[in-house]
Design a protein around this motif. Structure first.
Motif, PDB file in Angstrom:
ATOM      1  N   PHE A  61      37.562  36.849  23.916  1.00 27.32           N
ATOM      2  CA  PHE A  61      37.923  38.126  24.652  1.00 27.32           C
ATOM      3  C   PHE A  61      37.850  39.218  23.905  1.00 27.32           C
ATOM      4  N   GLU A  62      37.151  40.134  24.265  1.00 24.75           N
ATOM      5  CA  GLU A  62      36.894  41.525  23.361  1.00 24.75           C
ATOM      6  C   GLU A  62      38.074  42.497  23.649  1.00 24.75           C
ATOM      7  N   THR A  63      38.106  43.280  22.686  1.00 22.10           N
ATOM      8  CA  THR A  63      39.077  44.399  22.641  1.00 22.10           C
ATOM      9  C   THR A  63      38.552  45.701  21.777  1.00 22.10           C
ATOM     10  N   GLN A  64      38.624  46.718  21.960  1.00 22.10           N
ATOM     11  CA  GLN A  64      38.544  48.066  21.214  1.00 22.10           C
ATOM     12  C   GLN A  64      39.596  48.274  20.056  1.00 22.10           C
ATOM     13  N   ASP A  65      40.640  47.730  20.740  1.00 20.77           N
ATOM     14  CA  ASP A  65      42.066  48.173  19.753  1.00 20.77           C
ATOM     15  C   ASP A  65      42.269  46.878  18.602  1.00 20.77           C
ATOM     16  N   PRO A  66      42.103  47.259  17.535  1.00 22.21           N
ATOM     17  CA  PRO A  66      42.347  46.095  16.498  1.00 22.21           C
ATOM     18  C   PRO A  66      43.574  45.736  16.466  1.00 22.21           C
ATOM     19  N   GLU A  68      45.058  44.760  19.080  1.00 25.45           N
ATOM     20  CA  GLU A  68      45.026  43.929  20.186  1.00 25.45           C
ATOM     21  C   GLU A  68      44.242  42.493  19.900  1.00 25.45           C
ATOM     22  N   GLN A  69      43.633  42.479  18.713  1.00 24.14           N
ATOM     23  CA  GLN A  69      42.519  41.372  18.361  1.00 24.14           C
ATOM     24  C   GLN A  69      43.395  40.131  18.607  1.00 24.14           C
ATOM     25  N   ALA A  70      44.667  40.000  17.772  1.00 24.66           N
ATOM     26  CA  ALA A  70      45.269  38.913  17.748  1.00 24.66           C
ATOM     27  C   ALA A  70      45.736  38.278  19.216  1.00 24.66           C
ATOM     28  N   ALA A  72      44.103  39.019  21.869  1.00 19.54           N
ATOM     29  CA  ALA A  72      42.760  38.692  22.539  1.00 19.54           C
ATOM     30  C   ALA A  72      42.298  37.371  22.173  1.00 19.54           C
ATOM     31  N   ASP A  73      42.492  36.845  20.629  1.00 16.05           N
ATOM     32  CA  ASP A  73      41.858  35.582  20.323  1.00 16.05           C
ATOM     33  C   ASP A  73      43.106  34.502  20.946  1.00 16.05           C
ATOM     34  N   GLY A  74      44.161  35.004  20.845  1.00 16.18           N
ATOM     35  CA  GLY A  74      45.185  34.008  21.634  1.00 16.18           C
ATOM     36  C   GLY A  74      44.750  33.599  22.828  1.00 16.18           C
ATOM     37  N   LEU A  75      44.386  34.683  23.848  1.00 11.88           N
ATOM     38  CA  LEU A  75      44.112  34.320  25.017  1.00 11.88           C
ATOM     39  C   LEU A  75      42.901  33.267  25.115  1.00 11.88           C
ATOM     40  N   THR A  76      41.795  33.520  24.286  1.00 13.96           N
ATOM     41  CA  THR A  76      40.631  32.671  24.003  1.00 13.96           C
ATOM     42  C   THR A  76      41.207  31.419  23.714  1.00 13.96           C
ATOM     43  N   GLU A  77      41.813  30.996  22.727  1.00 18.42           N
ATOM     44  CA  GLU A  77      42.296  29.784  22.204  1.00 18.42           C
ATOM     45  C   GLU A  77      43.275  28.989  23.311  1.00 18.42           C
ATOM     46  N   ASP A  78      44.267  29.965  24.026  1.00 23.03           N
ATOM     47  CA  ASP A  78      44.737  29.060  24.995  1.00 23.03           C
ATOM     48  C   ASP A  78      44.158  28.847  26.424  1.00 23.03           C
ATOM     49  N   LEU A  79      43.131  29.650  26.617  1.00 21.69           N
ATOM     50  CA  LEU A  79      42.222  29.161  27.727  1.00 21.69           C
ATOM     51  C   LEU A  79      41.384  28.025  27.329  1.00 21.69           C
ATOM     52  N   ILE A  80      40.804  27.709  26.060  1.00 21.28           N
ATOM     53  CA  ILE A  80      40.175  26.688  25.966  1.00 21.28           C
ATOM     54  C   ILE A  80      41.166  25.377  25.925  1.00 21.28           C
ATOM     55  N   ASP A  81      42.272  25.589  25.424  1.00 19.51           N
ATOM     56  CA  ASP A  81      43.144  24.471  25.479  1.00 19.51           C
ATOM     57  C   ASP A  81      43.763  24.231  26.998  1.00 19.51           C
ATOM     58  N   ARG A  82      44.038  25.190  27.765  1.00 19.79           N
ATOM     59  CA  ARG A  82      44.676  25.004  28.931  1.00 19.79           C
ATOM     60  C   ARG A  82      43.574  24.570  30.234  1.00 19.79           C
ATOM     61  N   LEU A  83      42.152  24.767  29.848  1.00 22.35           N
ATOM     62  CA  LEU A  83      41.152  24.438  30.709  1.00 22.35           C
ATOM     63  C   LEU A  83      40.692  22.844  30.610  1.00 22.35           C
ATOM     64  N   GLN A  84      41.221  22.339  29.724  1.00 29.54           N
ATOM     65  CA  GLN A  84      40.879  20.708  29.751  1.00 29.54           C
ATOM     66  C   GLN A  84      41.625  20.018  30.863  1.00 29.54           C
ATOM     67  N   ASP A 120      33.890  34.985  29.973  1.00 33.15           N
ATOM     68  CA  ASP A 120      34.067  36.062  28.920  1.00 33.15           C
ATOM     69  C   ASP A 120      35.269  36.809  29.397  1.00 33.15           C
ATOM     70  N   GLY A 121      35.689  37.865  28.668  1.00 38.54           N
ATOM     71  CA  GLY A 121      36.724  38.771  29.266  1.00 38.54           C
ATOM     72  C   GLY A 121      37.097  39.756  28.086  1.00 38.54           C
ATOM     73  N   SER A 122      37.995  40.820  28.321  1.00 37.58           N
ATOM     74  CA  SER A 122      38.297  41.796  27.564  1.00 37.58           C
ATOM     75  C   SER A 122      39.779  42.040  27.520  1.00 37.58           C
ATOM     76  N   VAL A 123      40.569  42.794  26.778  1.00 37.12           N
ATOM     77  CA  VAL A 123      41.884  43.127  26.778  1.00 37.12           C
ATOM     78  C   VAL A 123      41.805  44.538  26.494  1.00 37.12           C
ATOM     79  N   ASP A 124      42.586  45.570  27.182  1.00 35.11           N
ATOM     80  CA  ASP A 124      42.697  46.798  26.915  1.00 35.11           C
ATOM     81  C   ASP A 124      44.111  47.102  27.155  1.00 35.11           C
TER      82      ASP A 124
END
Length: 181
Positions: A61-66, A68-70, A72-84, A120-124
């Motif tokens: 997940f992308e973000t323009q705000d540094p 919010e990066q953690a 956004a990365d947490g969303l990505t990792e949790d989705l990878i785990d949860r979508l199994q 894909d996704g983004s966080v603002d």
């Protein structure tokens, strides 16, 4: 004069055997790699009720705000785990995060990695509001599902918000992919 067995250099014989054995091992490994099924073929072979499994790659997940990066990365990792879920294979974190700054399109990524879908996704963040957008793209590059999650941050734990967004995506995503839940 004839050479006798005692005249043969044992060191030279051992080297020749070692070289021959090394070539044999290399040839066997090359054949194993060449004839092994690809990652996509293995995923398709792992069937549910005789149907091929769908393969998904979750982009970071992308973000323009540094700051919010953690999140956004947490969303990505949790989705990878949860979508199994049955009928769906999800590419791992290493592949996902290696594509963080990729200039490839979603369709190019799908073709390169042999997946049917890319998420894909983004966080603002705006003050005390957080918006997470996600979009499911098929292998041809067309959007087949999109959702936006907008909520106040307030006193809620950032992990609770993350869990809420991941749960909503995980609940809604199987239908556009063609999976029953």
């Amino acid at each position: 004069d004839r050479a006798t067995v005692s005249d043969v250099n044992p060191l030279r014989t051992r080297r020749a055997l070692l070289v021959a054995a090394s070539f044999a091992v290399a040839a066997v490994l090359a054949m194993a790699v060449y004839f092994s099924p690809s990652r996509t073929e293995r995923a398709a072979a792992a069937a549910t009720d005789g149907e091929p499994v769908k393969v998904l790659l979750v982009l970071p997940f992308e973000t323009q705000d540094p700051e919010e990066q953690a999140f956004a990365d947490g969303l990505t990792e949790d989705l990878i785990d949860r979508l199994q879920v049955p009928g769906l294979r999800v590419m791992g974190r290493g592949t996902s995060f290696a594509l963080r700054d990729s200039t490839l399109t979603d369709a190019e990524i799908a073709a390169r990695f042999g997946v049917q879908y890319v998420l894909d996704g983004s966080v603002d963040r705006d003050g005390n509001r957080l918006r997470a957008r996600s979009q499911l793209i098929d292998a041809t590059g067309f959007s087949v599902w999109a959702e936006s999650f907008d909520r106040p941050i307030g006193l809620a734990s950032i992990f609770d918000i993350q869990d809420e967004i991941v749960a909503a995506i995980a609940q809604e995503l199987p239908a556009p992919i063609g999976l029953d839940r």
